[in-house]
Write an enzyme that holds these catalytic residues in place. Sequence first.
Site, short mmCIF file in Angstrom:
data_model
loop_
_atom_site.label_atom_id
_atom_site.label_comp_id
_atom_site.label_asym_id
_atom_site.label_seq_id
_atom_site.Cartn_x
_atom_site.Cartn_y
_atom_site.Cartn_z
NE ARG A 84 58.59 43.60 -36.44
CZ ARG A 84 59.29 42.46 -36.48
NH1 ARG A 84 59.53 41.87 -37.63
NH2 ARG A 84 59.76 41.94 -35.38
CG HIS B 137 55.46 48.05 -23.52
ND1 HIS B 137 55.02 46.76 -23.74
CD2 HIS B 137 56.45 48.26 -24.41
CE1 HIS B 137 55.71 46.21 -24.71
NE2 HIS B 137 56.59 47.10 -25.14
CB ILE C 188 60.59 47.81 -24.91
CG1 ILE C 188 60.47 48.33 -23.47
CG2 ILE C 188 61.63 46.70 -25.00
CD1 ILE C 188 59.86 47.33 -22.50
NE ARG C 189 63.78 44.29 -28.97
CZ ARG C 189 63.15 43.46 -29.80
NH1 ARG C 189 63.28 43.59 -31.08
NH2 ARG C 189 62.42 42.50 -29.32
CD GLU D 126 52.13 46.51 -21.42
OE1 GLU D 126 51.59 47.56 -21.87
OE2 GLU D 126 53.01 45.88 -22.03
CB CYS E 24 54.75 47.25 -28.14
SG CYS E 24 56.45 47.50 -28.63
N GLY F 108 55.56 42.18 -27.27
CA GLY F 108 56.34 40.94 -27.32
C GLY F 108 57.12 40.96 -28.62
CD GLU F 109 60.36 40.20 -31.94
OE1 GLU F 109 60.93 40.76 -30.98
OE2 GLU F 109 60.23 40.72 -33.06
CB SER F 110 54.97 41.56 -34.30
OG SER F 110 56.11 41.97 -35.00
#
Length: 188
Positions: A105, A170, A134-135, A172, A79, A47-49
């Site tokens: 990051r 990821h 993803i990023r 998942e 991630c 997600g977004e840490s």
Amino acid sequence: MKKIGVLSLQGAVDEHIQMIESVGALPFKVKRSSDLDGLDGLVLPGGESTTMRKIMKRYDLMEPIRAFASEGKAIFGTCAGLVLLSKEIEGGEESLGLLDATAVRNGFGRQKESFEAELNVETFGATPFEAVFIRAPYLIEPSDEVTVLATIGERIIAAQQANILVTAFHPELTNDNRWMRYFLEKMV
Ligand code: GLN
């Protein structure tokens, strides 16, 4: 049946829930520290840490998650989860500090915001793992306590330290549940 929590504040929660079911464990969504009671393991999703940390702090989840780990219970971070579990984040943001390495990051740069790579992971034998990035972050400067499980060039993208497992990608988002099976069978 083993009970595995998924930190459900933000990010790729449902995909992990399905992955946990696919390996024959019981998933639970974790939103408050009391949700950790009785769990055998915990997943910190992608997600977004920065956002996730903000919400974790607001709900006083940082210390309870550290305590969960210090009881020896297993935590799997993917991630943004890798970023949050690392001892340091390049740039100095606060982390949980549970895996002795530094997270960079968005380490693969803008031109490669999202990509797939076939990884050879010794633990999994001959069949490569198709990893989705993803990023994605990567890890540098692991201590001797950290076992590196996969790299792209010099960049560490999967690692384990005792009861803590991290991947920069990821698992998942694929149908290949070998990482979750490893987590469940070897660590939880
Ligand atoms: N770039 C994100 C971060 O640093 C992680 C991206 C992801 O989890 N897919 O938090």
